[in-house]
Scaffold this motif. Structure first.
Motif, PDB file in Angstrom:
ATOM      1  N   VAL A  58      -9.441   4.196 -25.744  1.00 60.16           N
ATOM      2  CA  VAL A  58      -8.859   3.063 -25.048  1.00 60.16           C
ATOM      3  C   VAL A  58      -9.110   3.230 -23.556  1.00 60.16           C
ATOM      4  O   VAL A  58      -8.902   4.316 -23.017  1.00 60.16           O
ATOM      5  N   GLY A  59      -9.562   2.177 -22.944  1.00 60.94           N
ATOM      6  CA  GLY A  59      -9.902   2.263 -21.533  1.00 60.94           C
ATOM      7  C   GLY A  59      -9.246   1.177 -20.712  1.00 60.94           C
ATOM      8  O   GLY A  59      -8.830   0.140 -21.235  1.00 60.94           O
ATOM      9  N   TRP A  60      -9.166   1.442 -19.432  1.00 57.82           N
ATOM     10  CA  TRP A  60      -8.746   0.457 -18.440  1.00 57.82           C
ATOM     11  C   TRP A  60      -9.923   0.194 -17.507  1.00 57.82           C
ATOM     12  O   TRP A  60     -10.585   1.137 -17.061  1.00 57.82           O
ATOM     13  N   PHE A  61     -10.127  -1.079 -17.240  1.00 58.25           N
ATOM     14  CA  PHE A  61     -11.155  -1.509 -16.310  1.00 58.25           C
ATOM     15  C   PHE A  61     -10.523  -2.500 -15.338  1.00 58.25           C
ATOM     16  O   PHE A  61      -9.459  -3.041 -15.612  1.00 58.25           O
ATOM     17  N   ARG A  62     -11.199  -2.748 -14.228  1.00 59.92           N
ATOM     18  CA  ARG A  62     -10.703  -3.736 -13.286  1.00 59.92           C
ATOM     19  C   ARG A  62     -11.881  -4.535 -12.732  1.00 59.92           C
ATOM     20  O   ARG A  62     -13.014  -4.061 -12.713  1.00 59.92           O
ATOM     21  N   GLN A  63     -11.552  -5.734 -12.299  1.00 57.31           N
ATOM     22  CA  GLN A  63     -12.577  -6.581 -11.706  1.00 57.31           C
ATOM     23  C   GLN A  63     -11.949  -7.399 -10.592  1.00 57.31           C
ATOM     24  O   GLN A  63     -10.991  -8.144 -10.820  1.00 57.31           O
ATOM     25  N   ALA A  84       0.838  -1.195   0.000  1.00 53.11           N
ATOM     26  CA  ALA A  84       0.000   0.000   0.000  1.00 53.11           C
ATOM     27  C   ALA A  84       0.874   1.247   0.000  1.00 53.11           C
ATOM     28  O   ALA A  84       1.890   1.315   0.705  1.00 53.11           O
ATOM     29  N   GLY A  85       0.477   2.211  -0.817  1.00 52.78           N
ATOM     30  CA  GLY A  85       1.252   3.428  -0.984  1.00 52.78           C
ATOM     31  C   GLY A  85       2.239   3.370  -2.128  1.00 52.78           C
ATOM     32  O   GLY A  85       2.810   4.394  -2.510  1.00 52.78           O
ATOM     33  N   GLY A  86       2.441   2.188  -2.668  1.00 52.17           N
ATOM     34  CA  GLY A  86       3.386   2.012  -3.761  1.00 52.17           C
ATOM     35  C   GLY A  86       2.789   2.341  -5.109  1.00 52.17           C
ATOM     36  O   GLY A  86       1.653   2.820  -5.210  1.00 52.17           O
ATOM     37  N   SER A  87       3.575   2.077  -6.152  1.00 52.45           N
ATOM     38  CA  SER A  87       3.183   2.417  -7.520  1.00 52.45           C
ATOM     39  C   SER A  87       3.415   1.243  -8.453  1.00 52.45           C
ATOM     40  O   SER A  87       4.281   0.403  -8.219  1.00 52.45           O
ATOM     41  N   LEU A  88       2.628   1.209  -9.496  1.00 51.16           N
ATOM     42  CA  LEU A  88       2.807   0.273 -10.607  1.00 51.16           C
ATOM     43  C   LEU A  88       2.465   0.990 -11.894  1.00 51.16           C
ATOM     44  O   LEU A  88       1.640   1.918 -11.894  1.00 51.16           O
ATOM     45  N   ARG A  89       3.068   0.531 -12.976  1.00 45.30           N
ATOM     46  CA  ARG A  89       2.740   1.065 -14.295  1.00 45.30           C
ATOM     47  C   ARG A  89       2.326  -0.098 -15.176  1.00 45.30           C
ATOM     48  O   ARG A  89       3.125  -0.999 -15.452  1.00 45.30           O
ATOM     49  N   LEU A 127      -1.206   3.428  -4.226  1.00 50.51           N
ATOM     50  CA  LEU A 127      -2.107   2.276  -4.325  1.00 50.51           C
ATOM     51  C   LEU A 127      -2.654   1.870  -2.970  1.00 50.51           C
ATOM     52  O   LEU A 127      -1.976   2.001  -1.937  1.00 50.51           O
ATOM     53  N   LYS A 128      -3.886   1.389  -2.997  1.00 51.00           N
ATOM     54  CA  LYS A 128      -4.597   0.968  -1.795  1.00 51.00           C
ATOM     55  C   LYS A 128      -4.986  -0.504  -1.931  1.00 51.00           C
ATOM     56  O   LYS A 128      -5.134  -1.000  -3.052  1.00 51.00           O
ATOM     57  N   PRO A 129      -5.197  -1.194  -0.832  1.00 52.18           N
ATOM     58  CA  PRO A 129      -5.630  -2.593  -0.931  1.00 52.18           C
ATOM     59  C   PRO A 129      -6.896  -2.768  -1.760  1.00 52.18           C
ATOM     60  O   PRO A 129      -7.045  -3.785  -2.447  1.00 52.18           O
ATOM     61  N   GLU A 130      -7.773  -1.790  -1.726  1.00 48.77           N
ATOM     62  CA  GLU A 130      -9.008  -1.898  -2.519  1.00 48.77           C
ATOM     63  C   GLU A 130      -8.782  -1.740  -4.017  1.00 48.77           C
ATOM     64  O   GLU A 130      -9.712  -1.913  -4.804  1.00 48.77           O
ATOM     65  N   ASP A 131      -7.553  -1.423  -4.421  1.00 50.57           N
ATOM     66  CA  ASP A 131      -7.222  -1.396  -5.853  1.00 50.57           C
ATOM     67  C   ASP A 131      -6.881  -2.791  -6.382  1.00 50.57           C
ATOM     68  O   ASP A 131      -6.676  -2.967  -7.582  1.00 50.57           O
ATOM     69  N   THR A 132      -6.825  -3.768  -5.494  1.00 52.33           N
ATOM     70  CA  THR A 132      -6.513  -5.133  -5.905  1.00 52.33           C
ATOM     71  C   THR A 132      -7.584  -5.674  -6.837  1.00 52.33           C
ATOM     72  O   THR A 132      -8.775  -5.645  -6.524  1.00 52.33           O
ATOM     73  N   ALA A 133      -7.160  -6.139  -8.010  1.00 57.83           N
ATOM     74  CA  ALA A 133      -8.087  -6.635  -9.024  1.00 57.83           C
ATOM     75  C   ALA A 133      -7.288  -7.109 -10.235  1.00 57.83           C
ATOM     76  O   ALA A 133      -6.080  -6.890 -10.315  1.00 57.83           O
ATOM     77  N   THR A 146      -2.075  -6.772  -7.132  1.00 58.88           N
ATOM     78  CA  THR A 146      -2.373  -7.079  -5.740  1.00 58.88           C
ATOM     79  C   THR A 146      -1.661  -6.069  -4.851  1.00 58.88           C
ATOM     80  O   THR A 146      -0.444  -5.899  -4.955  1.00 58.88           O
ATOM     81  N   VAL A 147      -2.441  -5.396  -4.007  1.00 56.19           N
ATOM     82  CA  VAL A 147      -1.891  -4.386  -3.106  1.00 56.19           C
ATOM     83  C   VAL A 147      -2.051  -4.899  -1.679  1.00 56.19           C
ATOM     84  O   VAL A 147      -3.168  -5.112  -1.212  1.00 56.19           O
ATOM     85  N   SER A 148      -0.940  -5.077  -1.011  1.00 56.12           N
ATOM     86  CA  SER A 148      -0.964  -5.588   0.367  1.00 56.12           C
ATOM     87  C   SER A 148      -0.997  -4.432   1.356  1.00 56.12           C
ATOM     88  O   SER A 148      -0.448  -3.360   1.109  1.00 56.12           O
TER      89      SER A 148
END
Length: 123
Positions: free
Chosen positions: A33-38, A13-18, A85-91, A120-122
């Protein structure tokens, strides 16, 4: 058009990804072009979209100020920079193309989809 996502992984949590979305078999120049998550047990959620021709963008409030979508016209690719990033961004994160002229957030308006990449955000 075939889309391939990459760049997912495990981050604290708090980190970054690209994330990257590479297109083949066609150009993205006529699309949005879009990004979605599930996440498991949840509905597909809009994350970001960009209009390819002039780069206008669209974000939901849940990621605004943390995520940035961009494109590389030479590489025929789209990127999603995810910060704070937050744990709720995990998808599983998917990129997709839409024939709409605007960067729509409605997943039903997208027709080509990639296979997805796990984020996955821990805590």
């Amino acid at each position: 058009v075939q889309l391939v996502e990459s760049g997912g992984g495990l981050v604290q949590a708090g980190g970054s990804l690209r994330l990257s979305c590479a297109a083949s078999g066609g150009t993205l120049s006529s699309y949005a072009v879009g990004w979605f998550r599930q996440a498991p047990g949840k509905e597909r959620e809009f994350v970001a979209a960009i209009r390819w021709s002039e780069g206008s963008t669209n974000y939901p409030d849940s990621v605004k100020g943390r995520f940035t979508i961009s494109r590389d016209t030479a590489a025929n690719a789209v990127y999603l920079q995810m910060n704070s990033l937050k744990p709720e961004d995990t998808a599983v994160y998917y990129c997709a193309t839409s024939p709409r002229w605007y960067p729509t957030g409605r997943w039903t308006e997208y027709d080509y989809w990639g296979q997805g990449t796990q984020v996955t955000v821990s805590s």
